[in-house]
Design a protein around this motif. Structure first.
Motif, PDB file in Angstrom:
ATOM      1  N   PRO A 171      40.744  45.404  25.526  1.00 33.24           N
ATOM      2  CA  PRO A 171      39.575  44.662  25.041  1.00 33.24           C
ATOM      3  C   PRO A 171      38.845  43.897  26.139  1.00 33.24           C
ATOM      4  O   PRO A 171      37.634  43.727  26.095  1.00 33.24           O
ATOM      5  N   GLN A 172      39.586  43.427  27.125  1.00 34.18           N
ATOM      6  CA  GLN A 172      38.974  42.641  28.195  1.00 34.18           C
ATOM      7  C   GLN A 172      38.554  43.539  29.361  1.00 34.18           C
ATOM      8  O   GLN A 172      39.012  44.677  29.471  1.00 34.18           O
ATOM      9  N   THR A 173      37.667  43.037  30.223  1.00 28.24           N
ATOM     10  CA  THR A 173      37.273  43.738  31.438  1.00 28.24           C
ATOM     11  C   THR A 173      37.724  42.919  32.641  1.00 28.24           C
ATOM     12  O   THR A 173      38.220  41.798  32.505  1.00 28.24           O
ATOM     13  N   GLY A 174      37.549  43.476  33.836  1.00 23.43           N
ATOM     14  CA  GLY A 174      37.934  42.778  35.053  1.00 23.43           C
ATOM     15  C   GLY A 174      36.803  42.790  36.072  1.00 23.43           C
ATOM     16  O   GLY A 174      35.741  43.368  35.833  1.00 23.43           O
ATOM     17  N   VAL A 175      37.042  42.164  37.202  1.00 21.75           N
ATOM     18  CA  VAL A 175      36.090  42.151  38.311  1.00 21.75           C
ATOM     19  C   VAL A 175      36.885  42.366  39.594  1.00 21.75           C
ATOM     20  O   VAL A 175      37.932  41.743  39.801  1.00 21.75           O
ATOM     21  N   VAL A 176      36.385  43.243  40.463  1.00 26.29           N
ATOM     22  CA  VAL A 176      37.014  43.492  41.759  1.00 26.29           C
ATOM     23  C   VAL A 176      36.044  43.112  42.865  1.00 26.29           C
ATOM     24  O   VAL A 176      34.865  43.499  42.833  1.00 26.29           O
ATOM     25  N   ASP A 177      36.516  42.346  43.825  1.00 25.09           N
ATOM     26  CA  ASP A 177      35.703  41.948  44.977  1.00 25.09           C
ATOM     27  C   ASP A 177      35.880  43.003  46.068  1.00 25.09           C
ATOM     28  O   ASP A 177      36.920  43.073  46.723  1.00 25.09           O
TER      29      ASP A 177
ATOM     30  N   ALA B 155      48.805  42.945  24.232  1.00 24.97           N
ATOM     31  CA  ALA B 155      47.614  42.861  25.078  1.00 24.97           C
ATOM     32  C   ALA B 155      46.466  43.699  24.528  1.00 24.97           C
ATOM     33  O   ALA B 155      45.303  43.465  24.857  1.00 24.97           O
ATOM     34  N   ARG B 156      46.780  44.682  23.684  1.00 24.84           N
ATOM     35  CA  ARG B 156      45.735  45.542  23.119  1.00 24.84           C
ATOM     36  C   ARG B 156      45.143  44.973  21.831  1.00 24.84           C
ATOM     37  O   ARG B 156      44.085  45.415  21.395  1.00 24.84           O
ATOM     38  N   LEU B 157      45.833  44.041  21.221  1.00 20.98           N
ATOM     39  CA  LEU B 157      45.426  43.555  19.903  1.00 20.98           C
ATOM     40  C   LEU B 157      44.379  42.455  20.000  1.00 20.98           C
ATOM     41  O   LEU B 157      44.508  41.527  20.812  1.00 20.98           O
ATOM     42  N   GLU B 158      43.375  42.572  19.151  1.00 20.27           N
ATOM     43  CA  GLU B 158      42.390  41.508  18.988  1.00 20.27           C
ATOM     44  C   GLU B 158      42.668  40.842  17.642  1.00 20.27           C
ATOM     45  O   GLU B 158      42.410  41.428  16.589  1.00 20.27           O
ATOM     46  N   LEU B 159      43.215  39.638  17.682  1.00 16.39           N
ATOM     47  CA  LEU B 159      43.692  38.974  16.471  1.00 16.39           C
ATOM     48  C   LEU B 159      42.895  37.704  16.194  1.00 16.39           C
ATOM     49  O   LEU B 159      42.419  37.048  17.123  1.00 16.39           O
ATOM     50  N   PRO B 160      42.783  37.338  14.911  1.00 14.00           N
ATOM     51  CA  PRO B 160      42.240  36.005  14.602  1.00 14.00           C
ATOM     52  C   PRO B 160      43.099  34.933  15.262  1.00 14.00           C
ATOM     53  O   PRO B 160      44.303  35.136  15.490  1.00 14.00           O
ATOM     54  N   ALA B 161      42.495  33.794  15.570  1.00 12.21           N
ATOM     55  CA  ALA B 161      43.179  32.753  16.343  1.00 12.21           C
ATOM     56  C   ALA B 161      44.495  32.328  15.709  1.00 12.21           C
ATOM     57  O   ALA B 161      45.513  32.183  16.402  1.00 12.21           O
TER      58      ALA B 161
ATOM     59  N   ARG C 278      30.978  42.007  44.091  1.00 12.05           N
ATOM     60  CA  ARG C 278      31.809  41.847  42.911  1.00 12.05           C
ATOM     61  C   ARG C 278      31.416  42.920  41.886  1.00 12.05           C
ATOM     62  O   ARG C 278      30.287  42.939  41.400  1.00 12.05           O
ATOM     63  N   VAL C 279      32.360  43.807  41.595  1.00 10.56           N
ATOM     64  CA  VAL C 279      32.101  44.946  40.715  1.00 10.56           C
ATOM     65  C   VAL C 279      32.881  44.766  39.414  1.00 10.56           C
ATOM     66  O   VAL C 279      34.115  44.742  39.426  1.00 10.56           O
ATOM     67  N   PRO C 280      32.208  44.622  38.263  1.00 11.20           N
ATOM     68  CA  PRO C 280      32.914  44.609  36.971  1.00 11.20           C
ATOM     69  C   PRO C 280      33.587  45.967  36.739  1.00 11.20           C
ATOM     70  O   PRO C 280      33.023  47.019  37.069  1.00 11.20           O
ATOM     71  N   VAL C 281      34.789  45.948  36.169  1.00 10.18           N
ATOM     72  CA  VAL C 281      35.543  47.187  35.958  1.00 10.18           C
ATOM     73  C   VAL C 281      36.111  47.234  34.544  1.00 10.18           C
ATOM     74  O   VAL C 281      36.452  46.211  33.945  1.00 10.18           O
ATOM     75  N   VAL C 282      36.186  48.454  34.018  1.00 11.77           N
ATOM     76  CA  VAL C 282      36.899  48.709  32.762  1.00 11.77           C
ATOM     77  C   VAL C 282      38.388  48.680  33.049  1.00 11.77           C
ATOM     78  O   VAL C 282      38.855  49.204  34.070  1.00 11.77           O
ATOM     79  N   LEU C 283      39.156  48.046  32.165  1.00 15.48           N
ATOM     80  CA  LEU C 283      40.610  48.005  32.292  1.00 15.48           C
ATOM     81  C   LEU C 283      41.231  48.956  31.266  1.00 15.48           C
ATOM     82  O   LEU C 283      40.879  48.931  30.087  1.00 15.48           O
ATOM     83  N   SER C 284      42.137  49.776  31.730  1.00 15.86           N
ATOM     84  CA  SER C 284      42.798  50.756  30.876  1.00 15.86           C
ATOM     85  C   SER C 284      44.305  50.644  31.068  1.00 15.86           C
ATOM     86  O   SER C 284      44.790  50.626  32.198  1.00 15.86           O
ATOM     87  N   GLN C 285      45.027  50.567  29.959  1.00 15.33           N
ATOM     88  CA  GLN C 285      46.486  50.444  30.014  1.00 15.33           C
ATOM     89  C   GLN C 285      47.135  51.800  29.749  1.00 15.33           C
ATOM     90  O   GLN C 285      46.853  52.457  28.744  1.00 15.33           O
ATOM     91  N   TYR C 286      48.004  52.203  30.659  1.00 14.92           N
ATOM     92  CA  TYR C 286      48.749  53.463  30.540  1.00 14.92           C
ATOM     93  C   TYR C 286      50.223  53.127  30.350  1.00 14.92           C
ATOM     94  O   TYR C 286      50.799  52.363  31.135  1.00 14.92           O
TER      95      TYR C 286
ATOM     96  N   PRO D 223      28.266  49.248  35.870  1.00 12.12           N
ATOM     97  CA  PRO D 223      29.563  49.905  36.119  1.00 12.12           C
ATOM     98  C   PRO D 223      30.440  50.084  34.885  1.00 12.12           C
ATOM     99  O   PRO D 223      31.325  50.954  34.874  1.00 12.12           O
ATOM    100  N   LEU D 224      30.224  49.267  33.842  1.00  6.43           N
ATOM    101  CA  LEU D 224      31.074  49.375  32.646  1.00  6.43           C
ATOM    102  C   LEU D 224      30.620  50.488  31.715  1.00  6.43           C
ATOM    103  O   LEU D 224      31.358  50.849  30.787  1.00  6.43           O
ATOM    104  N   ASP D 225      29.436  51.037  31.938  1.00  6.73           N
ATOM    105  CA  ASP D 225      28.920  52.131  31.102  1.00  6.73           C
ATOM    106  C   ASP D 225      29.404  53.458  31.697  1.00  6.73           C
ATOM    107  O   ASP D 225      28.673  54.138  32.429  1.00  6.73           O
ATOM    108  N   ILE D 226      30.645  53.819  31.382  1.00  2.00           N
ATOM    109  CA  ILE D 226      31.236  55.035  31.942  1.00  2.00           C
ATOM    110  C   ILE D 226      31.006  56.177  30.964  1.00  2.00           C
ATOM    111  O   ILE D 226      31.674  56.281  29.931  1.00  2.00           O
TER     112      ILE D 226
END
Length: 389
Positions: A44-50, A343-349, A55-63, A9-12
């Protein structure tokens, strides 16, 4: 219709709704006479919907949508592609903003909790196809009818073939025309009171080889012009605007996406007039719009994380503008934007720890209406955003 299966499902990869490949989409236009701008970003992260036991993995998109430069609406959408190539909508979390604060969540729904998922795009849409992209009784409704296929549209830098046009019927009974184009997805929405049009999408519009130096000069000089105006150094502000005009002229010689380029030129005209009239407030607004257009154009040349860092820095500057002008509602709205961008940033710890601590300090200062402290924290956040370590 048979229940769809979701093996990957994540390969859109559906070309008319390629949210799996798109990193960032910018649209511009007008809504009820106000300037409209939106950013749609794959998180960067994905989700799961029951969905009733599956349980379906889903792409998360912020608008995120803005009117006249102020945050208006935020949504986090959930998408998945079925095995037949159709794209499905598994819900959204919606927040509307007013005077810088969240005030309404109408339209929020989740597949499996409130109703079934909805098909956003068939694998091979044909003329006359009708499908409901939202259909939760009492919450959301949207029906699309395909009215044109194989259409060629004017893309950001050239013609795009294979687009379709749909008639969009909303819950209130109103109709809009929406164009969807390969490599872009939602490309153009138009009705009597609004126009939302594609400005630039990455990686569809990605350009190798690095950004033209003119774009960074424009961005830096825009904020310099505002600082000169604040300090009543109008001669210096005029020289700064002249430098921007030269850089924009150089930029116009290339094949730049036409909508953000047109906005840049309009904002520059407004900035020139504001500096000539020694109007600090209009100079502030025009400088921010010049800087915004520069970042939108630079998105073609940057990685997704680099452009998010520049967006973050831009909004720290807009927040500082609002704090200097003693506009607490605008300051509050910009804090919300910075939290969303985080929430969009992938930063070093280590950098993530510092940024999160400073964002907490910023929210505390703003809640206490201490705008001087908020501006101080924001300046540190701005430097942190551009620190590549």
């Amino acid at each position: 219709m048979d229940r769809p299966t979701f093996s990957h499902p994540l390969d859109i990869t559906n070309p008319l709704f390629p949210v799996g490949d798109l990193q960032s989409v910018i649209q511009v236009g007008t809504v009820e006479g106000k300037l409209f701008r939106s950013e749609t970003t794959r998180l960067p992260q994905t989700g799961v919907v029951d969905w009733y036991g599956t349980r379906v993995p889903v792409v998360l998109s912020q608008y995120v949508a803005y009117l006249d430069g102020r945050i208006e609406e935020v949504a986090v959408d959930r998408y998945a592609q079925a095995d037949d190539g159709s794209v499905w909508y598994f819900g959204e979390d919606v927040i509307d903003y007013q005077h810088g604060g969240a005030y309404f969540t109408e339209g929020t729904w989740l597949a499996g909790r409130d109703g079934p998922p909805a098909m956003l795009m068939p694998a091979h849409p044909e003329l006359g196809d009708v499908f409901r992209v939202e259909n939760v009784l009492g919450v959301v409704f949207e029906e699309l009818s395909v009215v044109e296929v194989d259409k060629t549209v004017k893309g950001p830098t050239g013609p795009v073939t294979g687009a379709i046009v749909v008639d969009e019927l909303g819950v209130d009974g109103t109709h809009s025309r929406k164009t969807l184009a390969p490599g872009y997805g939602e490309f153009l929405t138009k009705n009597r009171t609004e126009l939302e049009a594609m400005a630039v999408a990455t990686p569809t519009n990605a350009v190798p080889g690095g950004a033209p130096p003119a774009l960074r000069h424009i961005y830096t000089a825009a904020w310099g012009t505002w600082e000169f105006a604040r300090g009543d150094s109008w001669n210096s502000a005029k020289l700064s605007v002249d430098q921007i005009a030269t850089a924009v002229s150089d930029l116009a010689e290339g094949n730049q996406p036409f909508r953000p380029m047109r906005l840049l030129q309009r904002s520059l005209t407004k900035l020139h007039a504001a500096v000539g009239g020694r109007d600090v407030r209009v100079t502030e607004e025009a400088a921010a719009r010049v800087a915004q257009s520069a970042v939108d154009l630079e998105a073609q040349y940057l990685t997704s994380q680099e452009v998010e860092r520049f967006r973050f820095h831009l909004h720290t500057m807009v927040l500082r503008q609002a704090a200097a002008a003693h506009r607490p509602a605008d300051v509050n709205g910009e804090v919300a934007v910075l939290e969303l961008l985080r929430a969009r940033l992938e930063l070093p710890a280590d950098q993530a720890t510092v940024m999160d601590r400073e964002l907490t300090a910023l929210r505390t200062a703003v809640d206490a209406r201490n705008l001087l402290s908020a501006a101080d924290v924001t300046a540190r956040l701005g430097f942190l955003a551009l620190d590549q370590g």
